[in-house]
Design a protein around this motif. Sequence first.
Motif, PDB file in Angstrom:
ATOM      1  N   ARG A  10       0.721  -1.279  -0.058  1.00  0.00           N
ATOM      2  CA  ARG A  10      -0.027  -0.038  -0.123  1.00  0.00           C
ATOM      3  C   ARG A  10       0.842   1.267  -0.019  1.00  0.00           C
ATOM      4  O   ARG A  10       2.104   1.392   0.073  1.00  0.00           O
ATOM      5  N   GLY A  11       0.292   2.380  -0.169  1.00  0.00           N
ATOM      6  CA  GLY A  11       0.861   3.810   0.018  1.00  0.00           C
ATOM      7  C   GLY A  11       1.265   3.786   1.431  1.00  0.00           C
ATOM      8  O   GLY A  11       1.128   3.053   2.150  1.00  0.00           O
ATOM      9  N   ALA A  12       1.944   5.056   1.636  1.00  0.00           N
ATOM     10  CA  ALA A  12       2.722   5.209   3.046  1.00  0.00           C
ATOM     11  C   ALA A  12       1.493   5.450   3.903  1.00  0.00           C
ATOM     12  O   ALA A  12       0.297   5.877   3.505  1.00  0.00           O
ATOM     13  N   THR A  13       2.077   4.928   5.184  1.00  0.00           N
ATOM     14  CA  THR A  13       0.978   5.080   6.128  1.00  0.00           C
ATOM     15  C   THR A  13       0.523   6.654   6.524  1.00  0.00           C
ATOM     16  O   THR A  13       1.342   7.261   6.478  1.00  0.00           O
ATOM     17  N   THR A  14      -0.679   6.881   6.741  1.00  0.00           N
ATOM     18  CA  THR A  14      -1.183   8.309   7.159  1.00  0.00           C
ATOM     19  C   THR A  14      -1.126   8.513   8.317  1.00  0.00           C
ATOM     20  O   THR A  14      -1.244   7.511   9.306  1.00  0.00           O
ATOM     21  N   ILE A  15      -1.301   9.746   8.852  1.00  0.00           N
ATOM     22  CA  ILE A  15      -1.486  10.042  10.331  1.00  0.00           C
ATOM     23  C   ILE A  15      -2.816   9.679  10.712  1.00  0.00           C
ATOM     24  O   ILE A  15      -3.153   9.279  12.005  1.00  0.00           O
ATOM     25  N   GLU A  16      -3.850   9.644   9.784  1.00  0.00           N
ATOM     26  CA  GLU A  16      -5.381   9.181  10.277  1.00  0.00           C
ATOM     27  C   GLU A  16      -5.207   7.754  10.655  1.00  0.00           C
ATOM     28  O   GLU A  16      -5.734   7.306  11.489  1.00  0.00           O
ATOM     29  N   GLU A  17      -4.416   6.926   9.884  1.00  0.00           N
ATOM     30  CA  GLU A  17      -4.396   5.347  10.399  1.00  0.00           C
ATOM     31  C   GLU A  17      -3.858   5.238  11.584  1.00  0.00           C
ATOM     32  O   GLU A  17      -4.043   4.308  12.558  1.00  0.00           O
ATOM     33  N   VAL A  18      -2.599   6.243  12.036  1.00  0.00           N
ATOM     34  CA  VAL A  18      -2.137   5.897  13.218  1.00  0.00           C
ATOM     35  C   VAL A  18      -3.005   6.160  14.520  1.00  0.00           C
ATOM     36  O   VAL A  18      -2.979   5.765  15.627  1.00  0.00           O
ATOM     37  N   SER A  25      -7.233  11.126  18.571  1.00  0.00           N
ATOM     38  CA  SER A  25      -7.764  11.979  17.296  1.00  0.00           C
ATOM     39  C   SER A  25      -6.281  12.259  16.599  1.00  0.00           C
ATOM     40  O   SER A  25      -5.027  11.880  16.961  1.00  0.00           O
ATOM     41  N   ARG A  26      -6.528  12.796  15.378  1.00  0.00           N
ATOM     42  CA  ARG A  26      -5.459  13.035  14.503  1.00  0.00           C
ATOM     43  C   ARG A  26      -4.556  14.450  15.116  1.00  0.00           C
ATOM     44  O   ARG A  26      -3.202  14.193  15.024  1.00  0.00           O
ATOM     45  N   GLN A  27      -5.339  15.128  15.916  1.00  0.00           N
ATOM     46  CA  GLN A  27      -4.501  16.453  16.551  1.00  0.00           C
ATOM     47  C   GLN A  27      -3.485  15.804  17.587  1.00  0.00           C
ATOM     48  O   GLN A  27      -2.228  16.165  17.905  1.00  0.00           O
ATOM     49  N   THR A  28      -4.072  14.549  18.391  1.00  0.00           N
ATOM     50  CA  THR A  28      -3.248  14.127  19.475  1.00  0.00           C
ATOM     51  C   THR A  28      -1.734  13.417  18.770  1.00  0.00           C
ATOM     52  O   THR A  28      -0.849  13.441  19.493  1.00  0.00           O
ATOM     53  N   VAL A  29      -2.087  12.708  17.668  1.00  0.00           N
ATOM     54  CA  VAL A  29      -0.968  12.070  17.021  1.00  0.00           C
ATOM     55  C   VAL A  29       0.129  13.313  16.451  1.00  0.00           C
ATOM     56  O   VAL A  29       1.182  13.240  16.781  1.00  0.00           O
ATOM     57  N   SER A  30      -0.445  14.500  16.243  1.00  0.00           N
ATOM     58  CA  SER A  30       0.490  15.720  15.675  1.00  0.00           C
ATOM     59  C   SER A  30       1.186  16.138  16.905  1.00  0.00           C
ATOM     60  O   SER A  30       2.195  16.599  16.978  1.00  0.00           O
ATOM     61  N   ASN A  31       0.407  16.288  18.176  1.00  0.00           N
ATOM     62  CA  ASN A  31       0.935  16.803  19.284  1.00  0.00           C
ATOM     63  C   ASN A  31       2.320  15.794  19.805  1.00  0.00           C
ATOM     64  O   ASN A  31       3.040  16.187  20.179  1.00  0.00           O
ATOM     65  N   ALA A  32       1.793  14.598  19.694  1.00  0.00           N
ATOM     66  CA  ALA A  32       2.877  13.463  19.941  1.00  0.00           C
ATOM     67  C   ALA A  32       4.192  13.417  19.213  1.00  0.00           C
ATOM     68  O   ALA A  32       5.339  13.508  19.920  1.00  0.00           O
ATOM     69  N   LEU A  33       4.042  13.947  18.102  1.00  0.00           N
ATOM     70  CA  LEU A  33       5.176  14.387  17.137  1.00  0.00           C
ATOM     71  C   LEU A  33       5.861  15.463  17.298  1.00  0.00           C
ATOM     72  O   LEU A  33       7.080  15.542  17.181  1.00  0.00           O
ATOM     73  N   ARG A  46       0.816   4.829  23.664  1.00  0.00           N
ATOM     74  CA  ARG A  46      -0.149   4.230  22.705  1.00  0.00           C
ATOM     75  C   ARG A  46       0.380   4.848  21.550  1.00  0.00           C
ATOM     76  O   ARG A  46       0.303   3.817  20.202  1.00  0.00           O
ATOM     77  N   VAL A  47       0.369   6.101  21.340  1.00  0.00           N
ATOM     78  CA  VAL A  47       0.716   6.800  19.908  1.00  0.00           C
ATOM     79  C   VAL A  47       2.098   6.362  19.476  1.00  0.00           C
ATOM     80  O   VAL A  47       2.195   5.776  18.411  1.00  0.00           O
ATOM     81  N   THR A  48       2.999   6.170  20.390  1.00  0.00           N
ATOM     82  CA  THR A  48       4.332   5.944  19.848  1.00  0.00           C
ATOM     83  C   THR A  48       4.479   4.482  19.335  1.00  0.00           C
ATOM     84  O   THR A  48       5.145   4.075  18.281  1.00  0.00           O
ATOM     85  N   ALA A  49       3.749   3.466  19.992  1.00  0.00           N
ATOM     86  CA  ALA A  49       3.563   2.123  19.643  1.00  0.00           C
ATOM     87  C   ALA A  49       3.084   1.917  18.385  1.00  0.00           C
ATOM     88  O   ALA A  49       3.349   1.235  17.528  1.00  0.00           O
ATOM     89  N   ALA A  50       1.764   2.742  18.044  1.00  0.00           N
ATOM     90  CA  ALA A  50       1.353   2.745  16.849  1.00  0.00           C
ATOM     91  C   ALA A  50       2.481   3.230  15.743  1.00  0.00           C
ATOM     92  O   ALA A  50       2.151   2.673  14.908  1.00  0.00           O
ATOM     93  N   GLN A  57       6.134   7.387   8.809  1.00  0.00           N
ATOM     94  CA  GLN A  57       7.088   8.210   8.693  1.00  0.00           C
ATOM     95  C   GLN A  57       6.573   9.543   8.291  1.00  0.00           C
ATOM     96  O   GLN A  57       6.016  10.079   7.239  1.00  0.00           O
ATOM     97  N   PRO A  58       6.802  10.614   9.332  1.00  0.00           N
ATOM     98  CA  PRO A  58       6.214  12.296   8.935  1.00  0.00           C
ATOM     99  C   PRO A  58       6.546  12.649   7.673  1.00  0.00           C
ATOM    100  O   PRO A  58       7.604  12.554   7.481  1.00  0.00           O
ATOM    101  N   ASP A  59       5.706  13.463   7.191  1.00  0.00           N
ATOM    102  CA  ASP A  59       6.025  14.243   5.855  1.00  0.00           C
ATOM    103  C   ASP A  59       6.916  15.487   6.357  1.00  0.00           C
ATOM    104  O   ASP A  59       6.121  16.371   6.768  1.00  0.00           O
ATOM    105  N   GLN A  60       8.096  15.304   6.254  1.00  0.00           N
ATOM    106  CA  GLN A  60       8.990  16.486   6.767  1.00  0.00           C
ATOM    107  C   GLN A  60       8.792  17.777   5.938  1.00  0.00           C
ATOM    108  O   GLN A  60       8.840  18.891   6.542  1.00  0.00           O
TER     109      GLN A  60
END
Length: 367
Positions: A10-18, A25-33, A46-50, A57-60
């Motif tokens: 598949r394509g690259a994993t998205t932040i929504e899938e994480v 929420s998507r914002q929580t993942v963003s905050n974790a990063l 939990r977010v780190t494990a996911a 891989q975040p889109d730098q």
Amino acid sequence: MPEGPRRPRRGATTIEEVARAAGVSRQTVSNALNAPHRVRPATLARVTAAIRGLGYQPDQSARSLRSGARRTIGYLAPVDDPFDPNPLMAGFLEALVDAAGARGQRVLLFRPVPPTADPSAAVDELVAARQVDGLVLADVVREDARVGHVARLGVPFVTFGRTGPGEPQHWVDVANDAAMAAVVRHLAALGHRRIGYLGASEDLPWMAARRAGFLAEARRLGLSALVAAGPETAAGPETAAVRALLRGPDRPTAVVAGSDLLALDVYEAVRAEGLTVGPGGVAVTGFHDTPLCRHLHPALTSVRLPLQAIAVSLVGRLLDQVRGQPAPTAGVELAGELVARGSSGRPAAAPRRAVPRESVDTGPDTA
């Protein structure tokens, strides 16, 4: 046992899938990063494990566009000979890349073209292109034009080496004088009372500091301090200067070199005078603890520079500036580490001269 059919790639994993995998929420993942201190420890785990489980891989590039940060540090590489590279600065570059990587940063090396040209144009081009968040300068000397130029540009920067009064104090450096004083104490504790010194040009501030530290500590301990000096234009002036010192009426029992490369000249001079290096002969020490120290015979006592700590401090101070923290009002001075090896030892009553091989006594060594 044969493997089952592989799942289609598949394509690259998205932040929504994480977010779905971690149940947040998507914002929580963003905050974790980007701001993990805002996320509760259990949620962050939990977010780190996911993230790890899904290989996210975040889109730098997207993050850079949003924040304006490039997550890249520019390093103005000193001019060097690729066929005879400076081992100290090569080690510093390794440490800098590691320290930057640990903070999510990359290092971009650049240099003027041609290498002897004024670096101002190369700096201007890099800053105008917005390719880096800040700069690292090394081998900084007194009234260094690079420091004034970068300061006028208003770009965040740090220096490996001290800046002068009236200049931004964004520097990290080694306590060269204190390290050299430790070398003198080491030799004095072994019984040396007459100690020679071989240094390079005092136009280099780190060399001037080492010489000053040597002289001050020798004076404090009441030692005889002899500085090797010779004609600048003579062939092999360093070796000749040490040989002259060893022929003098107050021959030193130890010679301190301002660098490991200068210590090689001392080894050559000692042996050219028919003397031995090490215990019972002429003790020799260096500075920098480059890899050659371990391969000399005897192995060279030297001062190890804290390159990793220097790099970590530089990266930290640079990123503080990038994030708008107040500029530091003083630099950071870090201690060197004396590494004692076989080249330093207790002196004999007089330095022992090498015995020709055919005259070696095979009986017990009573020296």
